[in-house]
Design a protein around this motif. Structure first.
Motif, PDB file in Angstrom:
ATOM      1  N   UNK A 163      17.563  26.106   4.521  1.00  0.00           N
ATOM      2  CA  UNK A 163      18.416  27.022   5.274  1.00  0.00           C
ATOM      3  C   UNK A 163      18.656  28.288   4.443  1.00  0.00           C
ATOM      4  N   UNK A 164      19.017  29.364   5.127  1.00  0.00           N
ATOM      5  CA  UNK A 164      19.284  30.620   4.423  1.00  0.00           C
ATOM      6  C   UNK A 164      20.487  30.494   3.499  1.00  0.00           C
ATOM      7  N   UNK A 165      21.475  29.688   3.879  1.00  0.00           N
ATOM      8  CA  UNK A 165      22.668  29.543   3.049  1.00  0.00           C
ATOM      9  C   UNK A 165      22.335  28.909   1.701  1.00  0.00           C
ATOM     10  N   UNK A 184      13.989  37.187  -4.123  1.00  0.00           N
ATOM     11  CA  UNK A 184      13.617  37.632  -2.779  1.00  0.00           C
ATOM     12  C   UNK A 184      13.697  39.150  -2.637  1.00  0.00           C
ATOM     13  N   UNK A 185      14.521  39.790  -3.442  1.00  0.00           N
ATOM     14  CA  UNK A 185      14.520  41.256  -3.475  1.00  0.00           C
ATOM     15  C   UNK A 185      13.156  41.741  -3.969  1.00  0.00           C
ATOM     16  N   UNK A 205      15.974  44.823   9.544  1.00  0.00           N
ATOM     17  CA  UNK A 205      17.069  44.273   8.739  1.00  0.00           C
ATOM     18  C   UNK A 205      18.309  44.038   9.594  1.00  0.00           C
ATOM     19  N   UNK A 206      18.611  44.984  10.472  1.00  0.00           N
ATOM     20  CA  UNK A 206      19.769  44.839  11.366  1.00  0.00           C
ATOM     21  C   UNK A 206      19.571  43.654  12.304  1.00  0.00           C
ATOM     22  N   UNK A 207      18.373  43.536  12.882  1.00  0.00           N
ATOM     23  CA  UNK A 207      18.084  42.419  13.785  1.00  0.00           C
ATOM     24  C   UNK A 207      18.183  41.087  13.049  1.00  0.00           C
ATOM     25  N   UNK A 208      17.666  41.059  11.825  1.00  0.00           N
ATOM     26  CA  UNK A 208      17.723  39.831  11.022  1.00  0.00           C
ATOM     27  C   UNK A 208      19.172  39.486  10.693  1.00  0.00           C
ATOM     28  N   UNK A 209      19.973  40.489  10.399  1.00  0.00           N
ATOM     29  CA  UNK A 209      21.400  40.310  10.113  1.00  0.00           C
ATOM     30  C   UNK A 209      22.105  39.659  11.303  1.00  0.00           C
ATOM     31  N   UNK A 210      21.772  40.117  12.496  1.00  0.00           N
ATOM     32  CA  UNK A 210      22.427  39.618  13.709  1.00  0.00           C
ATOM     33  C   UNK A 210      21.940  38.222  14.089  1.00  0.00           C
ATOM     34  N   UNK A 211      20.637  37.999  13.982  1.00  0.00           N
ATOM     35  CA  UNK A 211      20.043  36.780  14.523  1.00  0.00           C
ATOM     36  C   UNK A 211      19.995  35.623  13.519  1.00  0.00           C
ATOM     37  N   UNK A 212      19.618  35.900  12.276  1.00  0.00           N
ATOM     38  CA  UNK A 212      19.333  34.821  11.336  1.00  0.00           C
ATOM     39  C   UNK A 212      20.333  34.685  10.190  1.00  0.00           C
ATOM     40  N   UNK A 260      23.253  37.027   7.627  1.00  0.00           N
ATOM     41  CA  UNK A 260      23.869  38.282   7.199  1.00  0.00           C
ATOM     42  C   UNK A 260      23.364  38.705   5.823  1.00  0.00           C
ATOM     43  N   UNK A 261      23.314  37.741   4.896  1.00  0.00           N
ATOM     44  CA  UNK A 261      22.889  38.048   3.527  1.00  0.00           C
ATOM     45  C   UNK A 261      21.444  38.531   3.508  1.00  0.00           C
ATOM     46  N   UNK A 262      20.574  37.800   4.203  1.00  0.00           N
ATOM     47  CA  UNK A 262      19.161  38.165   4.150  1.00  0.00           C
ATOM     48  C   UNK A 262      18.824  39.347   5.058  1.00  0.00           C
TER      49      UNK A 262
END
Length: 261
Positions: free
Chosen positions: A50-52, A63-64, A199-206, A208-210
């Motif tokens: 998981x992303x967390x 990952x950066x 990045x915005x779409x990823x923030x919303x969908x998957x 916030x951090x990534x």
């Protein structure tokens, strides 16, 4: 139109071959940086479900580094289009890469091979949007087709790539970089616009951090500004660059499963 863009490319190559730019980075050098960055990024996902779980300082840092890869890939699809002497052959290789990379990507992620059942932005690999970026460059260079048809095909490409890794941000970024090949600043503005949109779409969908982490793609701009317009001495690295992508993901997937057993 296509012949004219060839001329633009040659002009930029001449400009880039000035004494000041010869000390920059060749295409091969930038691709090697992308290979190292993607390997670091993908190794850091081993054992993460998981992303967390990937929000530790070390993993975020790794990952950066990985965020350098995709913009370089997008940039060189546009560059490759301007230099290819056989578009059909180039497109054929990209389609093959898309098919093979899909299975490697899903195996690496531990997801199913059916793209319609996978998570959004993880339905298939970035190779599929890369292929559509190449298609869109050709579409918009075809003078016989009117703007409405070109817009329609572009929208179809966006729909077909929207759930992929990098979504439709990838083909649109490739298209706009290719259409502005004689203006590096415009190329980078378009590249970072679509990277930021993703990045915005990823923030919303998957995650916030990534989602925020995807903004690290901006770090690629200084690297690409050093591009001297030369391929480099290792002629084989061009094809290796793309085929390394599915091969190394499959190998990481195998190593992880052996480690688990």
């Amino acid at each position: 139109m296509h012949a004219d863009r060839k001329g633009e490319g040659e002009g930029r190559m001449s400009e880039n071959n000035s004494e000041g730019n010869r000390l920059g980075l060749s295409g091969n050098a930038l691709k090697l940086i992308a290979i190292i960055a993607m390997t670091v990024d993908h190794l850091a996902w081993m054992g993460i479900e998981t992303y967390s779980q990937a929000e530790t300082p070390l993993l975020i840092f790794l990952h950066v580094i990985g965020r350098l890869t995709a913009p370089i890939m997008l940039f060189f699809v546009a560059e490759g289009y301007s230099h290819t002497h056989n578009f059909r052959k180039y497109l054929g290789r990209m389609v093959q890469l898309s098919v093979i990379s899909h299975f490697a990507f899903c195996y690496f992620n531990g997801s199913g091979f059916n793209p319609f059942t996978n998570l959004i932005f993880n339905a298939t690999s970035i190779a599929w949007p890369l292929t559509w970026g190449l298609i869109l460059l050709k579409v918009w260079d075809t003078e016989q087709w009117g703007v409405p048809l070109k817009v329609l095909i572009t929208l179809i490409g966006c729909v077909l790539t929207c759930t992929s890794d990098w979504s439709f941000a990838a083909p649109l970024a490739i298209l706009m970089m290719g259409r502005n090949r004689d203006n590096f600043h415009k190329q980078m503005l378009w590249l970072m616009f679509f990277a930021s949109l993703y990045a915005v779409a990823f923030f919303i969908v998957n995650s916030h951090v990534y989602g925020i982490l995807h903004l690290a793609c901006w770090f690629t701009v200084p690297l690409l500004s050093l591009y001297n317009g030369q391929r480099g001495k290792w002629r084989w690295l061009g094809k290796f660059f793309y085929w390394y992508y599915p091969v190394h993901m499959a190998l990481i997937g195998i190593i992880y499963r052996i480690w688990l057993s």
